[in-house]
Design a protein around this motif. Structure first.
Motif, PDB file in Angstrom:
ATOM      1  N   ARG A  20       0.613  -1.545  -0.108  1.00 49.62           N
ATOM      2  CA  ARG A  20       0.052  -0.036   0.035  1.00 49.62           C
ATOM      3  C   ARG A  20       0.941   1.384  -0.153  1.00 49.62           C
ATOM      4  O   ARG A  20       0.610   2.427  -0.899  1.00 49.62           O
ATOM      5  CB  ARG A  20      -0.995  -0.052   1.123  1.00 49.62           C
ATOM      6  CG  ARG A  20      -2.144  -0.942   1.163  1.00 49.62           C
ATOM      7  CD  ARG A  20      -2.897  -0.972   2.374  1.00 49.62           C
ATOM      8  NE  ARG A  20      -3.892  -1.807   2.698  1.00 49.62           N
ATOM      9  CZ  ARG A  20      -3.639  -2.998   2.920  1.00 49.62           C
ATOM     10  NH1 ARG A  20      -2.591  -3.503   3.369  1.00 49.62           N
ATOM     11  NH2 ARG A  20      -4.713  -4.120   2.908  1.00 49.62           N
ATOM     12  N   ASP A  21       1.791   1.306   0.738  1.00 56.55           N
ATOM     13  CA  ASP A  21       2.605   2.581   1.261  1.00 56.55           C
ATOM     14  C   ASP A  21       4.088   2.202   0.655  1.00 56.55           C
ATOM     15  O   ASP A  21       4.944   1.608   1.484  1.00 56.55           O
ATOM     16  CB  ASP A  21       2.560   2.885   2.506  1.00 56.55           C
ATOM     17  CG  ASP A  21       3.606   4.047   2.945  1.00 56.55           C
ATOM     18  OD1 ASP A  21       4.217   4.457   2.009  1.00 56.55           O
ATOM     19  OD2 ASP A  21       3.046   4.724   3.866  1.00 56.55           O
ATOM     20  N   PHE A  22       4.403   2.474  -0.425  1.00 54.43           N
ATOM     21  CA  PHE A  22       5.830   2.005  -0.858  1.00 54.43           C
ATOM     22  C   PHE A  22       7.043   2.658  -0.358  1.00 54.43           C
ATOM     23  O   PHE A  22       7.815   1.994   0.049  1.00 54.43           O
ATOM     24  CB  PHE A  22       5.838   2.087  -2.503  1.00 54.43           C
ATOM     25  CG  PHE A  22       7.209   1.730  -3.226  1.00 54.43           C
ATOM     26  CD1 PHE A  22       7.449   0.344  -3.138  1.00 54.43           C
ATOM     27  CD2 PHE A  22       8.211   2.645  -3.640  1.00 54.43           C
ATOM     28  CE1 PHE A  22       8.578  -0.013  -3.745  1.00 54.43           C
ATOM     29  CE2 PHE A  22       9.301   2.267  -4.247  1.00 54.43           C
ATOM     30  CZ  PHE A  22       9.635   0.578  -4.085  1.00 54.43           C
ATOM     31  N   ALA A  23       6.643   3.807   0.068  1.00 53.69           N
ATOM     32  CA  ALA A  23       7.903   4.425   0.575  1.00 53.69           C
ATOM     33  C   ALA A  23       8.250   4.039   2.044  1.00 53.69           C
ATOM     34  O   ALA A  23       9.337   3.818   2.486  1.00 53.69           O
ATOM     35  CB  ALA A  23       7.712   5.974   1.057  1.00 53.69           C
ATOM     36  N   ALA A  24       7.082   3.570   2.780  1.00 49.52           N
ATOM     37  CA  ALA A  24       7.280   2.977   4.147  1.00 49.52           C
ATOM     38  C   ALA A  24       7.784   1.425   4.061  1.00 49.52           C
ATOM     39  O   ALA A  24       8.662   0.984   4.805  1.00 49.52           O
ATOM     40  CB  ALA A  24       6.005   2.900   4.780  1.00 49.52           C
ATOM     41  N   THR A  30      14.622  -1.888   3.203  1.00 50.39           N
ATOM     42  CA  THR A  30      16.071  -1.654   3.081  1.00 50.39           C
ATOM     43  C   THR A  30      16.735  -1.849   4.369  1.00 50.39           C
ATOM     44  O   THR A  30      17.753  -2.484   4.281  1.00 50.39           O
ATOM     45  CB  THR A  30      16.087  -0.020   2.795  1.00 50.39           C
ATOM     46  OG1 THR A  30      15.548   0.091   1.310  1.00 50.39           O
ATOM     47  CG2 THR A  30      17.478   0.498   2.441  1.00 50.39           C
ATOM     48  N   ALA A  31      16.099  -1.365   5.537  1.00 44.94           N
ATOM     49  CA  ALA A  31      16.823  -1.652   6.839  1.00 44.94           C
ATOM     50  C   ALA A  31      16.839  -3.114   7.266  1.00 44.94           C
ATOM     51  O   ALA A  31      17.973  -3.584   7.523  1.00 44.94           O
ATOM     52  CB  ALA A  31      15.952  -1.006   7.713  1.00 44.94           C
ATOM     53  N   ARG A  46       8.258   2.482  -7.903  1.00 47.26           N
ATOM     54  CA  ARG A  46       7.461   1.516  -7.795  1.00 47.26           C
ATOM     55  C   ARG A  46       7.804   0.123  -7.446  1.00 47.26           C
ATOM     56  O   ARG A  46       7.079  -0.686  -7.309  1.00 47.26           O
ATOM     57  CB  ARG A  46       6.517   1.459  -9.201  1.00 47.26           C
ATOM     58  CG  ARG A  46       5.956   2.929  -9.263  1.00 47.26           C
ATOM     59  CD  ARG A  46       4.998   2.847 -10.519  1.00 47.26           C
ATOM     60  NE  ARG A  46       5.719   2.466 -11.703  1.00 47.26           N
ATOM     61  CZ  ARG A  46       5.098   2.198 -12.755  1.00 47.26           C
ATOM     62  NH1 ARG A  46       3.562   2.059 -12.981  1.00 47.26           N
ATOM     63  NH2 ARG A  46       5.791   1.529 -13.933  1.00 47.26           N
ATOM     64  N   ASN A  47       9.171  -0.102  -7.408  1.00 47.84           N
ATOM     65  CA  ASN A  47       9.685  -1.319  -7.302  1.00 47.84           C
ATOM     66  C   ASN A  47      10.976  -1.472  -6.584  1.00 47.84           C
ATOM     67  O   ASN A  47      11.766  -0.489  -6.579  1.00 47.84           O
ATOM     68  CB  ASN A  47      10.118  -2.346  -8.637  1.00 47.84           C
ATOM     69  CG  ASN A  47       8.855  -2.289  -9.328  1.00 47.84           C
ATOM     70  OD1 ASN A  47       7.974  -2.892  -9.294  1.00 47.84           O
ATOM     71  ND2 ASN A  47       8.730  -1.287 -10.534  1.00 47.84           N
ATOM     72  N   LEU A  48      11.250  -2.499  -5.805  1.00 48.58           N
ATOM     73  CA  LEU A  48      12.401  -2.679  -5.111  1.00 48.58           C
ATOM     74  C   LEU A  48      12.611  -4.129  -5.163  1.00 48.58           C
ATOM     75  O   LEU A  48      11.609  -5.025  -4.894  1.00 48.58           O
ATOM     76  CB  LEU A  48      12.234  -2.211  -3.617  1.00 48.58           C
ATOM     77  CG  LEU A  48      13.352  -2.680  -2.587  1.00 48.58           C
ATOM     78  CD1 LEU A  48      14.793  -1.787  -3.009  1.00 48.58           C
ATOM     79  CD2 LEU A  48      13.001  -2.453  -1.103  1.00 48.58           C
ATOM     80  N   TRP A  49      13.839  -4.668  -5.370  1.00 46.34           N
ATOM     81  CA  TRP A  49      13.927  -5.882  -5.426  1.00 46.34           C
ATOM     82  C   TRP A  49      15.445  -6.483  -4.848  1.00 46.34           C
ATOM     83  O   TRP A  49      16.490  -5.843  -4.824  1.00 46.34           O
ATOM     84  CB  TRP A  49      13.880  -6.673  -6.953  1.00 46.34           C
ATOM     85  CG  TRP A  49      14.866  -6.172  -7.985  1.00 46.34           C
ATOM     86  CD1 TRP A  49      16.025  -6.650  -8.421  1.00 46.34           C
ATOM     87  CD2 TRP A  49      14.400  -4.940  -8.507  1.00 46.34           C
ATOM     88  NE1 TRP A  49      16.480  -5.675  -9.247  1.00 46.34           N
ATOM     89  CE2 TRP A  49      15.776  -4.557  -9.437  1.00 46.34           C
ATOM     90  CE3 TRP A  49      13.654  -3.859  -8.777  1.00 46.34           C
ATOM     91  CZ2 TRP A  49      15.786  -3.523 -10.529  1.00 46.34           C
ATOM     92  CZ3 TRP A  49      13.495  -3.041  -9.611  1.00 46.34           C
ATOM     93  CH2 TRP A  49      14.611  -2.778 -10.407  1.00 46.34           C
TER      94      TRP A  49
END
Length: 142
Positions: A20-24, A30-31, A46-49
């Motif tokens: 829902r909340d990509f930034a969060a 990432t952490a 819009r994506n992180l992999w």
């Protein structure tokens, strides 16, 4: 995708989480990946992999998706300290406790921590004790 190199050799080809909340979610994962020493393969708006896991917005071309239901993902940790670091990093980035680091009764030596990510998915880091791997991973370049 920009990154055309993958590591294979495990059971799962890939997992996609629609959030829902990509930034969060991006800050959370990432952490978590940093604490677990998992390199991020790439990221855009819009994506992180990372390895076989793709985290995307619902309007991402790659997932064509709806928000996922409650998922359980377990990441491998190299030792107990890494499980502890995962838990601290996840909690600092808005994760919710779902089982503090500690031994579990699943089998002797199973040391894990559980947190709920920003979408309520149950995310685990586990160290199963000393083991020997035939290889860390298989690298595939396209």
């Amino acid at each position: 995708m920009l990154n055309r190199e993958r590591y294979r050799g495990r059971l799962i080809d890939h997992i996609g989480l629609v959030v829902r909340d990509f930034a969060a979610s991006k800050a959370f994962y990432t952490a978590v990946f940093k604490a677990l020493n998992i390199p991020i393969g790439g990221s855009d708006e819009r994506n992180l992999w990372a390895d076989e896991l793709f985290i995307s917005t619902s309007d991402s071309d790659e997932v064509e998706g709806h928000l996922t239901g409650r998922i359980h993902l377990a990441f491998q940790a190299q030792d107990r300290a890494m499980v502890d670091a995962f838990y601290r990093a996840a909690m600092a980035q808005g994760g919710r406790d779902n089982g503090a680091p500690g031994e579990r009764s699943y089998h002797p030596g199973y040391y894990a921590a559980f947190v709920l990510d920003p979408d309520g998915n149950n995310i685990e880091a586990v160290f199963r004790g000393a083991s020997e791997r035939s290889a860390a991973a298989v690298r595939i370049r396209y």
